[in-house]
Scaffold this motif. Structure first.
Motif, PDB file in Angstrom:
ATOM      1  N   LEU A  35      22.868   6.788   0.162  1.00  0.00           N
ATOM      2  CA  LEU A  35      23.041   7.183  -1.166  1.00  0.00           C
ATOM      3  C   LEU A  35      21.731   7.683  -1.837  1.00  0.00           C
ATOM      4  N   GLN A  36      20.714   6.942  -1.771  1.00  0.00           N
ATOM      5  CA  GLN A  36      19.215   7.225  -2.062  1.00  0.00           C
ATOM      6  C   GLN A  36      18.781   8.617  -1.370  1.00  0.00           C
ATOM      7  N   ALA A  37      19.156   8.637   0.038  1.00  0.00           N
ATOM      8  CA  ALA A  37      18.483   9.658   0.750  1.00  0.00           C
ATOM      9  C   ALA A  37      19.412  11.124   0.679  1.00  0.00           C
TER      10      ALA A  37
ATOM     11  N   ILE B  64      30.844   8.133  -3.231  1.00  0.00           N
ATOM     12  CA  ILE B  64      29.834   8.601  -4.282  1.00  0.00           C
ATOM     13  C   ILE B  64      29.267   9.996  -4.351  1.00  0.00           C
ATOM     14  N   ARG B  65      29.356  10.572  -5.499  1.00  0.00           N
ATOM     15  CA  ARG B  65      29.039  12.002  -5.839  1.00  0.00           C
ATOM     16  C   ARG B  65      28.037  12.059  -7.116  1.00  0.00           C
ATOM     17  N   ARG B  66      27.550  13.191  -7.115  1.00  0.00           N
ATOM     18  CA  ARG B  66      26.640  13.463  -8.215  1.00  0.00           C
ATOM     19  C   ARG B  66      27.009  14.737  -8.892  1.00  0.00           C
TER      20      ARG B  66
ATOM     21  N   ALA C 284      18.494  12.086  -3.762  1.00  0.00           N
ATOM     22  CA  ALA C 284      17.345  13.166  -3.543  1.00  0.00           C
ATOM     23  C   ALA C 284      17.750  14.508  -3.382  1.00  0.00           C
ATOM     24  N   ALA C 285      19.141  14.620  -3.497  1.00  0.00           N
ATOM     25  CA  ALA C 285      19.503  16.176  -3.354  1.00  0.00           C
ATOM     26  C   ALA C 285      19.230  16.811  -4.913  1.00  0.00           C
ATOM     27  N   ARG C 286      19.262  18.222  -4.297  1.00  0.00           N
ATOM     28  CA  ARG C 286      19.058  19.304  -5.575  1.00  0.00           C
ATOM     29  C   ARG C 286      20.261  19.083  -6.562  1.00  0.00           C
ATOM     30  N   GLU C 287      19.687  19.248  -7.870  1.00  0.00           N
ATOM     31  CA  GLU C 287      20.704  19.160  -8.821  1.00  0.00           C
ATOM     32  C   GLU C 287      21.808  19.943  -8.833  1.00  0.00           C
TER      33      GLU C 287
ATOM     34  N   ILE D  88      20.901   9.380 -13.163  1.00  0.00           N
ATOM     35  CA  ILE D  88      20.218   9.793 -12.031  1.00  0.00           C
ATOM     36  C   ILE D  88      18.698   9.911 -12.612  1.00  0.00           C
ATOM     37  N   ASN D  89      18.349  10.427 -13.345  1.00  0.00           N
ATOM     38  CA  ASN D  89      16.921  10.282 -14.008  1.00  0.00           C
ATOM     39  C   ASN D  89      16.417   9.062 -14.168  1.00  0.00           C
ATOM     40  N   GLU D  90      16.832   8.440 -14.921  1.00  0.00           N
ATOM     41  CA  GLU D  90      16.509   6.842 -15.124  1.00  0.00           C
ATOM     42  C   GLU D  90      16.385   6.171 -13.923  1.00  0.00           C
TER      43      GLU D  90
END
Length: 443
Positions: free
Chosen positions: A283-285, A305-307, A289-292, A248-250
């Motif tokens: 996905l982008q919004a 899609i999840r993070r 852009a969600a909190r870590e 995500i950071n990259e």
């Protein structure tokens, strides 16, 4: 003037094929292709005409017989493949038929075999227009390629730059007998609507429309190739090959349009249907852009899609967690936990002693929260939450890890941990749990 040189030229650009399949529906286009191929004596022993029986129309059986008789008259091998072309959730009838047809054709292909399809320039025009009306990007506006990898072989469209009228004229000059599918006159299907109502009106105004649109499609294909090369260069900086996730950071170091490019390339690497622009925007919004420490979710047909911990995951659709409170029957070596997961018990030199396992009452259940376990060679008891965090297990996976109880005592956490109370090291006297996944049930 059409000639068999079109076939030999198309094949010359590739390795000599051990076998050549021809998609033969019995219609005029595929009949012309078959006739051109049959005029090449050196190829005839390699050729098989393939009729796909979709099972959607009553006439399909008689059409298959017509195709068989025609192939025999040309001294061409013939096979009929029956498929189930009923649309799944999210599939159009045309898409379902095409997917079933291509799946059947791929199953025939050996390494370096070639499949020939009789699509022509008007088919290309319709394809590009349909993609344009759906808001497709360069890849869609590139239309159909003249050649492409197909299973372990190649798919070639040797007539793709030939106008439809040339095929019709050839068929009449050779007195060919072909099938007229009455469903082609039904404009309920998008392609038929274009073919019957829109394209004729457009060609009255712009007679060379099929030729100019085909040229535009080639320009789009060239541009798409250049962009794909850029994506290939960028992907190693964001793609984690060990678990098929994105960093995500990259990813966030890139401008939004490059993020879109990389996300689409990611889906291609995963073998998934391209996401819509709306899905990428969400996905982008909502995810990037969600909190870590949040657990956002974007779902679409076929994936979600999840993070978690700076990684973007593309997963099968969430499977509802059914009630799990079952006994492991003595003597069985595996137990289905979900549609996708089976827990297997295998002989090992470390794990739970076979004697203890065979004599215990074994129950399997999901976690309820608050469970603790003491692990071998570690001090104290640990909550499962802490162990999951230490191991970097995403939250959605934690909920589907079964707990194994022996005589009411927590003995193991899926295949990951065994309680110190039950853990032993004894050559060939232990059992170890392992997961077996059914990847087909997730698609």
């Amino acid at each position: 003037m059409l000639s068999s040189n079109l076939i030999t030229s198309a094949l010359a650009a590739h390795n000599p094929p051990p076998h050549i399949y021809i998609g033969y529906s019995g219609g005029v286009d595929s009949h012309v292709l078959l006739h051109l191929c049959a005029a090449l004596p050196s190829l005839k022993p390699k050729i098989t005409a393939v009729y796909i029986h979709h099972g959607l129309q009553a006439e399909a059986e008689s059409w298959g017989k017509h195709c068989e008789i025609t192939a025999q008259a040309l001294a061409i091998n013939f096979t009929m493949q029956r498929v189930h072309a009923h649309a799944k959730l999210g599939e159009s009838p045309e898409e379902a038929a095409r997917n079933a047809r291509y799946h059947a054709l791929k199953s025939l292909m050996g390494r370096d075999d070639v499949l020939l399809i009789g699509q022509h320039r008007e088919d290309q025009l319709e394809t590009v227009l349909l993609q344009l009306f759906r808001g497709s990007g360069l890849r869609g506006l590139s239309g159909m390629p003249a050649s492409m990898t197909f299973g372990v072989g190649m798919l070639l469209r040797p007539l793709l730059n030939i106008p439809k009228q040339a095929l019709d004229d050839y068929a009449k000059s050779q007195a060919l007998q072909w099938i007229e599918d009455p469903s082609n006159q039904c404009s309920d299907y998008d392609r038929n609507f274009l073919r019957n109502n829109i394209v004729p009106a457009l060609k009255q105004r712009w007679p060379a429309l099929d030729k100019t649109v085909a040229r535009s499609a080639r320009h789009c294909a060239d541009a798409a190739l250049i962009i794909a090369e850029v994506a290939d260069e960028l992907m190693p900086t964001v793609f984690n090959t060990d678990d098929n996730t994105l960093d995500i950071n990259e990813l966030k170091t890139h401008l939004p349009y490059r993020q879109t490019l990389l996300i689409r390339q990611w889906f291609q690497c995963l073998g998934l249907k391209m996401p819509t622009q709306h899905s990428i925007g969400r996905l982008q919004a909502e995810v990037l852009a969600a909190r870590e420490d949040s657990d956002p979710l974007v779902s679409a047909p076929g994936y979600c899609i999840r993070r978690y911990r700076n990684k973007l995951y593309c997963l099968p659709p969430d499977e509802p967690r059914t009630l799990l409170n079952t006994r492991w029957v003595k003597g069985q070596t595996s137990l289905a936990i979900t549609r996708q997961l089976t827990l297997s018990c295998q002989p090992s030199s470390t794990g739970i002693l076979r004697e203890i396992w065979n004599n215990a009452s074994i129950e399997i259940s999901w976690r309820n929260g608050g469970e603790k376990i003491r692990l071998p060679k570690r001090y104290g008891r640990h909550t499962l939450k802490k162990l999951f965090q230490e191991a970097g297990i995403p939250p959605w996976e934690r909920e589907l890890i079964p707990l194994i109880y022996l005589d009411g005592k927590l003995a193991a956490i899926g295949e990951r941990w065994i309680s110190a109370e039950f853990y032993h090291e004894k050559t060939d006297e232990c059992l170890m749990l392992s997961n077996v996944y059914d990847t087909h049930s997730a698609t």
